[in-house]
Design an enzyme around this catalytic site. Structure first.
Site, PDB file in Angstrom:
ATOM      1  N   GLY A  26      -8.927 118.241 -64.259  1.00 54.93           N
ATOM      2  CA  GLY A  26      -7.534 117.828 -64.154  1.00 54.93           C
ATOM      3  C   GLY A  26      -7.429 116.506 -64.880  1.00 54.93           C
ATOM      4  O   GLY A  26      -7.888 115.488 -64.383  1.00 54.93           O
ATOM      5  N   HIS A  27      -6.906 116.541 -66.093  1.00 54.72           N
ATOM      6  CA  HIS A  27      -6.857 115.337 -66.926  1.00 54.72           C
ATOM      7  C   HIS A  27      -5.408 114.864 -67.061  1.00 54.72           C
ATOM      8  O   HIS A  27      -4.532 115.646 -67.410  1.00 54.72           O
ATOM      9  CB  HIS A  27      -7.461 115.618 -68.313  1.00 54.72           C
ATOM     10  CG  HIS A  27      -8.920 115.925 -68.258  1.00 54.72           C
ATOM     11  ND1 HIS A  27      -9.680 116.199 -69.364  1.00 54.72           N
ATOM     12  CD2 HIS A  27      -9.781 115.982 -67.209  1.00 54.72           C
ATOM     13  CE1 HIS A  27     -10.928 116.417 -69.000  1.00 54.72           C
ATOM     14  NE2 HIS A  27     -11.017 116.304 -67.689  1.00 54.72           N
ATOM     15  N   ASP A  55     -12.846 112.306 -62.897  1.00 61.12           N
ATOM     16  CA  ASP A  55     -11.608 111.560 -62.631  1.00 61.12           C
ATOM     17  C   ASP A  55     -11.694 110.076 -62.989  1.00 61.12           C
ATOM     18  O   ASP A  55     -11.055 109.235 -62.354  1.00 61.12           O
ATOM     19  CB  ASP A  55     -11.179 111.708 -61.155  1.00 61.12           C
ATOM     20  CG  ASP A  55     -11.015 113.166 -60.768  1.00 61.12           C
ATOM     21  OD1 ASP A  55     -10.654 113.969 -61.640  1.00 61.12           O
ATOM     22  OD2 ASP A  55     -11.235 113.481 -59.583  1.00 61.12           O
ATOM     23  N   LYS A  58     -10.505 110.092 -68.119  1.00 66.26           N
ATOM     24  CA  LYS A  58     -10.895 110.583 -69.463  1.00 66.26           C
ATOM     25  C   LYS A  58      -9.671 111.019 -70.270  1.00 66.26           C
ATOM     26  O   LYS A  58      -9.566 110.728 -71.460  1.00 66.26           O
ATOM     27  CB  LYS A  58     -11.878 111.764 -69.337  1.00 66.26           C
ATOM     28  CG  LYS A  58     -13.182 111.392 -68.646  1.00 66.26           C
ATOM     29  CD  LYS A  58     -14.068 112.601 -68.421  1.00 66.26           C
ATOM     30  CE  LYS A  58     -13.515 113.599 -67.442  1.00 66.26           C
ATOM     31  NZ  LYS A  58     -13.469 113.142 -66.043  1.00 66.26           N
TER      32      LYS A  58
HETATM   33  P1  GDP Z   1      -9.789 112.464 -65.653  1.00 69.03           P
HETATM   34  O1  GDP Z   1     -10.072 113.717 -64.922  1.00 69.03           O
HETATM   35  O2  GDP Z   1     -11.015 111.682 -65.968  1.00 69.03           O
HETATM   36  O3  GDP Z   1      -8.944 112.651 -66.877  1.00 69.03           O
HETATM   37  O4  GDP Z   1      -8.933 111.549 -64.653  1.00 69.03           O
HETATM   38  P2  GDP Z   1      -7.728 112.030 -63.678  1.00 69.03           P
HETATM   39  O5  GDP Z   1      -6.528 112.237 -64.502  1.00 69.03           O
HETATM   40  O6  GDP Z   1      -8.174 113.131 -62.797  1.00 69.03           O
HETATM   41  O7  GDP Z   1      -7.600 110.777 -62.738  1.00 69.03           O
HETATM   42  C1  GDP Z   1      -7.326 109.504 -63.213  1.00 69.03           C
HETATM   43  C2  GDP Z   1      -6.005 109.008 -62.592  1.00 69.03           C
HETATM   44  O8  GDP Z   1      -5.901 107.623 -62.774  1.00 69.03           O
HETATM   45  C3  GDP Z   1      -4.776 109.603 -63.271  1.00 69.03           C
HETATM   46  O9  GDP Z   1      -3.742 109.659 -62.352  1.00 69.03           O
HETATM   47  C4  GDP Z   1      -4.490 108.572 -64.366  1.00 69.03           C
HETATM   48  O10 GDP Z   1      -3.140 108.567 -64.792  1.00 69.03           O
HETATM   49  C5  GDP Z   1      -4.839 107.291 -63.656  1.00 69.03           C
HETATM   50  N1  GDP Z   1      -5.361 106.211 -64.503  1.00 69.03           N
HETATM   51  C6  GDP Z   1      -6.151 106.292 -65.599  1.00 69.03           C
HETATM   52  N2  GDP Z   1      -6.499 105.046 -66.025  1.00 69.03           N
HETATM   53  C7  GDP Z   1      -5.927 104.182 -65.156  1.00 69.03           C
HETATM   54  C8  GDP Z   1      -5.934 102.759 -65.033  1.00 69.03           C
HETATM   55  O11 GDP Z   1      -6.555 102.029 -65.803  1.00 69.03           O
HETATM   56  N3  GDP Z   1      -5.223 102.238 -63.993  1.00 69.03           N
HETATM   57  C9  GDP Z   1      -4.531 103.016 -63.103  1.00 69.03           C
HETATM   58  N4  GDP Z   1      -3.875 102.416 -62.116  1.00 69.03           N
HETATM   59  N5  GDP Z   1      -4.526 104.348 -63.188  1.00 69.03           N
HETATM   60  C10 GDP Z   1      -5.211 104.927 -64.193  1.00 69.03           C
HETATM   61  P1  IMO Z   2     -12.291 116.122 -64.158  1.00 68.13           P
HETATM   62  O1  IMO Z   2     -12.526 116.729 -65.515  1.00 68.13           O
HETATM   63  C1  IMO Z   2     -13.833 115.495 -60.111  1.00 68.13           C
HETATM   64  C2  IMO Z   2     -16.285 118.694 -58.410  1.00 68.13           C
HETATM   65  C3  IMO Z   2     -15.719 119.486 -57.245  1.00 68.13           C
HETATM   66  C4  IMO Z   2     -16.995 119.846 -56.506  1.00 68.13           C
HETATM   67  C5  IMO Z   2     -17.985 120.083 -57.648  1.00 68.13           C
HETATM   68  C6  IMO Z   2     -18.148 121.554 -58.019  1.00 68.13           C
HETATM   69  O2  IMO Z   2     -10.860 116.095 -63.765  1.00 68.13           O
HETATM   70  O3  IMO Z   2     -12.969 114.813 -64.051  1.00 68.13           O
HETATM   71  P2  IMO Z   2     -16.624 123.274 -59.314  1.00 68.13           P
HETATM   72  O4  IMO Z   2     -15.270 123.801 -58.981  1.00 68.13           O
HETATM   73  O5  IMO Z   2     -16.717 122.623 -60.649  1.00 68.13           O
HETATM   74  O6  IMO Z   2     -17.694 124.305 -59.117  1.00 68.13           O
HETATM   75  O7  IMO Z   2     -16.889 122.156 -58.201  1.00 68.13           O
HETATM   76  O8  IMO Z   2     -17.477 119.370 -58.770  1.00 68.13           O
HETATM   77  N1  IMO Z   2     -15.430 118.665 -59.605  1.00 68.13           N
HETATM   78  C7  IMO Z   2     -14.735 117.582 -60.004  1.00 68.13           C
HETATM   79  N2  IMO Z   2     -14.588 116.378 -59.437  1.00 68.13           N
HETATM   80  N3  IMO Z   2     -13.268 115.729 -61.304  1.00 68.13           N
HETATM   81  C8  IMO Z   2     -13.419 116.929 -61.914  1.00 68.13           C
HETATM   82  O9  IMO Z   2     -12.975 117.181 -63.160  1.00 68.13           O
HETATM   83  C9  IMO Z   2     -14.149 117.940 -61.237  1.00 68.13           C
HETATM   84  N4  IMO Z   2     -14.476 119.218 -61.525  1.00 68.13           N
HETATM   85  C10 IMO Z   2     -15.264 119.639 -60.527  1.00 68.13           C
HETATM   86  O10 IMO Z   2     -14.853 118.690 -56.471  1.00 68.13           O
HETATM   87  O11 IMO Z   2     -17.462 118.741 -55.776  1.00 68.13           O
HETATM   88 MG    MG Z   3      -9.520 114.688 -63.157  1.00 64.55          MG
END
Ligand code: GDP
Ligand code: IMO
Ligand code: MG
Length: 459
Positions: free
Chosen positions: A39-40, A12, A15
């Site tokens: 979850g991207h 999270d 990416k």
């Molecule tokens: P990922 O799993 O690495 O793709 O990240 P997620 O989407 O799970 O979580 C990142 C969250 O932060 C999402 O809601 C993005 O829209 C948001 N986000 C990403 N970059 C920034 C930033 O620079 N500032 C803010 N405020 N939000 C961001």
């Molecule tokens: P993205 O790609 C954050 C965490 C889960 C748990 C551990 C194992 O959005 O960054 P799993 O279901 O993979 O066996 O769970 O890994 N986890 C993540 N945490 N971002 C993710 O993906 C994750 N995918 C798995 O919360 O602690």
């Molecule tokens: Mg994510």
């Protein structure tokens, strides 16, 4: 050339947004590990897309590949493709024939094992998507691969062998009655076979499967650019993370080679960009030395009473950053940036550049801290110990930076680096120096336009 996007922390980090930021130059965006535990988020012109299997390049109309290192739940994949089509996108996703298939019993077993572990407070806090059980079967040489979905005899044979084992596990080890399960069909060979054949038919009709190594190598040979989209992050990598509180794959850069069939030389010869969130978040259990406050059920030893010293600060950052899981909606644990963690990550991945996100979220705080080093048994150490139990013993030595004011970040993004408040630049430059990697981009908001770009890795 290739650009590999890797989470440097616990997932999270933003990416998806960075894949989208630079994705226009790429012809193909390939995932190399993980599955629908990811979850991207991509935000284009105020429209938010949350992607779990379809590579984030879909928002820009790029070809997406799910490499052999991925575990694919066809149900989720088709559901996501259909939902994106309804929203006006036209995802073109190719799935590696060597990728493993997540079948209903994998999810069931993920749930059962987590529940069993929770009796001794040792659950991982997985996403419940069946990721661990599917990789277990892959390593145990009893998995079902995407290519098997097209071969009725092989498919039936595989299912008959593996489902009998899973049944025994549920009934004899966990002492549960299969008929009491929410989805008893998850352990019924005939039902599974029919479902799997249906998945195979759609994959075939839509001409969705490829030999990922060959497909990507051909694209590169033709002079096309490929982006590898890592899921999860280095500290939840099964080898380099804080085992057992990890996912079951290799988000680290080496995974991009193994998980797609492209050689390590090609991956390493391209760019490897570490995505850093400007603070820390974690979903699930395991230590977190720089944690602020805590989350009941996830933070070890943290109970209903709450009231940790920095509870208010944690809540503030969680709310400002919208730190709730993309997949599960769970509140994310929050902490200061952990530099020993990032040094470990930079070494394991060989970052050629960094994207540092969420600088806007920290704005308005009087001071921003980082864990610069750890104290472990009276000794100062600068990187993470290899065992999770020792990591939990680490006390961070915090370093304080003056905070920066909240500004109009959209304007900052337009004006460029010098428009970033000076104290924030000091913070960013400290991180870049400690990791010995240049900053390529700075995230100042969730939208595509809300980034300060210093370097485009494809140029
Ligand atoms: P990922 O799993 O690495 O793709 O990240 P997620 O989407 O799970 O979580 C990142 C969250 O932060 C999402 O809601 C993005 O829209 C948001 N986000 C990403 N970059 C920034 C930033 O620079 N500032 C803010 N405020 N939000 C961001
Ligand atoms: P993205 O790609 C954050 C965490 C889960 C748990 C551990 C194992 O959005 O960054 P799993 O279901 O993979 O066996 O769970 O890994 N986890 C993540 N945490 N971002 C993710 O993906 C994750 N995918 C798995 O919360 O602690
Ligand atoms: Mg994510």
């Amino acid at each position: 050339m290739t650009v590999t996007i890797v989470g440097s922390q616990l997932g999270d980090e933003g990416k998806g947004g960075i894949v989208d930021l630079w994705g226009d130059a790429a012809d193909v965006v390939a995932r190399y590990q993980g599955g629908d535990n990811a979850g991207h988020t991509v935000v284009e012109d105020g429209t938010e897309y949350k992607l779990s299997l379809v590579p984030s390049g879909a928002v820009r109309g790029k070809i997406g590949v799910l490499g052999n290192g991925c575990v694919v739940n066809p149900e989720t994949l088709f559901g996501e493709i259909d939902a994106l089509r309804e929203r006006g996108l036209d995802p073109d996703v190719r799935v590696a024939e060597r990728a493993h298939v997540i079948l209903p019993y994998h999810r069931v077993l993920d749930g059962i094992e987590e529940k069993a572990k929770s009796e001794s407070d040792s659950e991982i806090g997985t996403t419940g998507r069946g990721i661990g059980p599917t990789y277990e079967d892959k390593a145990g040489r009893r998995g079902v691969r995407v290519g098997d979905l097209f071969n009725p005899d092989v498919l039936r044979e595989r299912l008959e062998y593996v489902v009998a084992q899973k049944r025994a596990l549920v009934e004899e080890v966990y002492e549960l009655d299969v008929s009491d399960l929410e989805d008893p069909d998850a352990l019924d060979v005939d039902a599974l076979y029919e479902k799997a054949r249906e998945y195979g038919r759609r994959l075939q009709e839509d001409d969705m499967t490829v030999n990922s190594g060959e497909f990507l190598a051909d694209a590169l040979d033709e002079g096309r650019d490929v982006m590898f989209e890592g899921a999860q992050g280095t500290i939840i990598d099964i080898d380099h993370g804080n085992y057992p509180y990890v996912t079951s794959s290799n988000p680290t850069a080496g995974g991009a080679a193994v998980g797609t069939g492209i050689s390590p030389g090609v991956v390493g010869g391209g760019e490897v960009v570490g995505i850093v969130k400007g603070y820390l978040t974690r979903v699930g259990s395991g230590p977190l030395p720089t944690e602020l406050g805590g989350v009941v059920g996830d933070t070890p030893g943290y109970d209903e009473q709450g009231g940790g010293d920095n509870e208010d600060l944690a809540t503030y950052i969680r709310e400002e950053g919208g730190e709730y899981g993309t997949v599960t909606g769970r509140p994310r644990r929050v902490g200061w940036l952990d530099i020993p963690m990032l040094r470990h990550s930079a070494r394991a991945n060989g970052f050629t550049g960094l994207a540092i996100n969420h600088i806007d979220v920290l704005a308005g705080l009087d001071e921003v801290k980082v864990g610069h080093s750890y104290d472990l048994d009276g000794e100062e150490i600068f990187t993470m110990p290899a065992t999770t139990e020792r990591w939990a013993d680490c006390e961070p030595n915090l370093r304080s930076f003056d905070g920066w004011e909240d500004v109009n970040w959209a304007e900052v993004a337009e004006e460029g680096y010098e428009a970033i408040p000076e104290n924030a630049r000091t913070y960013l430059e400290y991180v870049s120096d400690e990791l010995d990697a240049d900053i390529y981009a700075i995230g100042v908001g969730p939208g595509r336009e809300e980034s300060v770009v210093l370097e485009d890795p494809f140029e």
